[in-house]
Design an enzyme around this catalytic site. Structure first.
Site, short mmCIF file in Angstrom:
data_model
loop_
_atom_site.label_atom_id
_atom_site.label_comp_id
_atom_site.label_asym_id
_atom_site.label_seq_id
_atom_site.Cartn_x
_atom_site.Cartn_y
_atom_site.Cartn_z
N ASP A 20 0.90 -1.38 -0.03
CA ASP A 20 -0.11 0.02 0.04
C ASP A 20 0.89 1.34 0.03
O ASP A 20 0.55 2.25 0.73
CB ASP A 20 -1.03 0.15 1.33
CG ASP A 20 -1.65 -1.07 1.38
OD1 ASP A 20 -2.00 -1.94 0.30
OD2 ASP A 20 -2.23 -1.80 2.51
N GLU A 193 -10.47 0.43 -3.95
CA GLU A 193 -9.58 0.50 -2.69
C GLU A 193 -8.67 1.70 -3.06
O GLU A 193 -8.49 2.22 -4.34
CB GLU A 193 -8.80 -0.67 -2.44
CG GLU A 193 -9.83 -1.77 -2.23
CD GLU A 193 -8.88 -3.13 -2.39
OE1 GLU A 193 -7.57 -3.25 -2.77
OE2 GLU A 193 -9.14 -3.83 -1.21
#
Length: 515
Positions: A20, A193
């Site tokens: 991420d 996301e």
């Protein structure tokens, strides 16, 4: 491109469990620095901040989360999810989600710091911000928060959306109305996301991920005139994915991009992806670099190739692609749900450690400190002496979670004529099983050589070296374990009191087929 092409390559630019990624650029006294932060889940210290001049060579400067947040009740692959880092001209800002934790101290929050190394502030919690994967757009003197969640009206299972809301720069509170600006880039797209907004010219651009964090992961984009307008999706979506390469691709799970413009006017993205060897991804999701371009005011990622490449280049005079021979020494110690200082004390030479014994690897707070595994084919070594007193076990653990791990440990002798045991234990789905033992090992070096899904455990003592076990470690794969972290390796001790260990080292095998 086969597995060997990625061994020793520049990509990933942050190897090992660094998922991420989020990046921003800060111009300081005529110099440009890039700052990057990644997820850490249940490990502390949390959210490492790295900096770079060229997006290729990174140095650790600090951590965002140390003791500001209570990690009680955090589960495996819970904790700190999908941070975003930005700079408003005066300070750094990081938004993140805490999954799990006590009531009143969970969900989405924002912290700030005058310098990337910290100290970072106590969190300001945003209980009204639903969903997760929050980001910030600094648009002049205004700040816009945005995040992803599932739609209330599920036209299909997993349909997602992106919301936007303004932030008060002084109090850091969310203010004003919420606007839903995006609902799945493609029909049937699931699990929106990692949304990020960017102002570029007359448009605000949206970059997000869809398809879940596994093999169908992909990057999608859209644009609008204002942050609160409904975004028009790019007809070329997805703009980056490896799902079309099939399950045998060497690099998979590509998604979760964040963009940055370099001083030379080029654009780049950091993305997460996983390297496969023997079909397993022991390292979890790592940080890769990819070139970005703009065509007719729409984003193009990996122009000319459409995929990640081992040598992505960089915006400046980059490195020559070589990597330090022993990158483990660049990694900080981490611990599970507590700070490493609660478990370990370095000796003066910085090589030996005094480890406070406690619970074993299956515990929510094991007496363990570790470093990320940095290459899918590696040799990990640790010097050990047989435990004494109230310490009942000391060894090396290769950890995916509290239910998936491999240990090679010394246990004390049961009598003065007994030399003790070296025991190799494999834990699958929470069920530990001793798979091999070596009697009377004394003091020496335990070595675990990993080549994809195979591990060889050996011992080198006073009488020489010998192989103790050959073990399948496919259960430590992030895909198999269904977690979000990668493998972390390090010493642990069971019992009470202290025990000394020395010289945790890991060396990548650039040619996995060669011992």
């Amino acid at each position: 491109m086969d597995e060997l092409a990625w061994s020793g390559a520049t990509n990933p630019v942050l190897p090992g469990f660094h998922p991420d990624p989020s990046v921003c650029r800060v111009d300081e006294d005529g110099d440009a620095w890039f700052y990057l932060v990644t997820s850490t889940f249940e490990y502390l210290p949390g959210l490492p901040v790295h900096r770079s001049r060229d997006l290729v060579s990174w140095e650790l400067v600090g951590h965002v989360v140390t003791d500001q947040i209570d990690f009680a009740g955090i589960g495996d692959s819970g904790g700190l999810y999908a941070p975003t880092i930005r700079h408003d001209g005066d300070r750094f800002l990081v938004v993140c989600e805490l999954v799990g934790g006590p009531e009143g101290a969970r969900g989405n929050f924002i912290v700030t710091a005058p310098e990337a190394a910290g100290p970072w502030s106590a969190p300001v919690w945003w209980p009204e911000a639903t969903g997760g994967d929050l980001s910030l757009l600094i648009d002049g003197d205004r700040i816009w928060a945005h995040g992803a969640r599932q739609t209330k009206r599920q036209d299909w299972n997993g349909q997602g959306e992106v919301w936007v809301r303004e932030v008060d720069p002084r109090t850091l509170a969310l203010i004003g109305p919420e606007s839903v600006v995006f609902t799945s880039a493609v029909h049937g797209g699931i699990w929106t996301e990692g949304p990020h907004l960017y102002r570029r010219g007359e448009f605000v651009h949206l970059v997000a991920a869809e398809g879940g964090t596994g093999r169908d992961h992909a990057v999608v984009t859209g644009r609008a005139s204002r942050p609160t307008d409904v975004f028009t999706v790019n007809a070329n979506n997805p703009v980056l994915t490896h799902r079309h390469l099939g399950p045998g691709a060497a690099v998979v799970n590509v998604g979760h991009a964040d963009l940055v413009e370099a001083p030379d006017g080029t654009w780049w993205a950091v993305v997460l992806a996983s390297r496969l060897v023997d079909g397993v991804d022991l390292l979890g999701r790592e940080t890769f670099l990819v070139r970005a371009d703009w065509v007719d005011d729409h984003l193009v990622l990996a122009p000319g190739t459409g995929t990640l490449v081992p040598e992505p280049g960089g915006p400046a005079a980059s490195t020559d692609g070589s990597q330090p021979a022993d990158r483990a020494q660049e990694e900080p110690w981490v611990a599970v749900r507590r700070l490493p200082g609660e478990v370990v004390t370095p000796d003066e030479d910085g090589v030996a450690l005094r480890l406070a014994a406690g619970a074993g690897p299956a515990s929510p707070t094991p007496a363990f400190v570790g470093r990320r595994l940095l290459a899918p084919c590696s040799t990990i070594t640790l010097e050990l002496s047989a435990p004494v007193g109230d310490v009942t076990e000391v060894g090396l653990v290769v950890r995916q979670s509290s239910t998936q791990w491999l240990t090679a440990a010394l246990r004390p002798p049961v009598s003065e004529h007994d030399g003790g045991l070296l025991v190799v234990t494999r834990c699958v789905d929470g069920v530990p099983q001793d798979v091999a033992t070596l009697a009377g090992p004394g003091a020496g070096i335990v070595r675990i050589g990993i080549r994809g899904r195979s591990a060889e455990v050996s011992w080198e003592g006073e009488t020489g070296a010998r192989v103790v076990a050959q073990v399948d470690v496919g259960h430590l794969s992030t895909t198999v374990s269904h977690g979000f972290v990668g493998v972390v390796v390090g010493p642990y001790a069971v019992g009470s009191g202290e025990v000394g260990v020395r010289s945790l080292r890991q060396a990548p095998l650039l040619h996995p087929g060669v011992a």
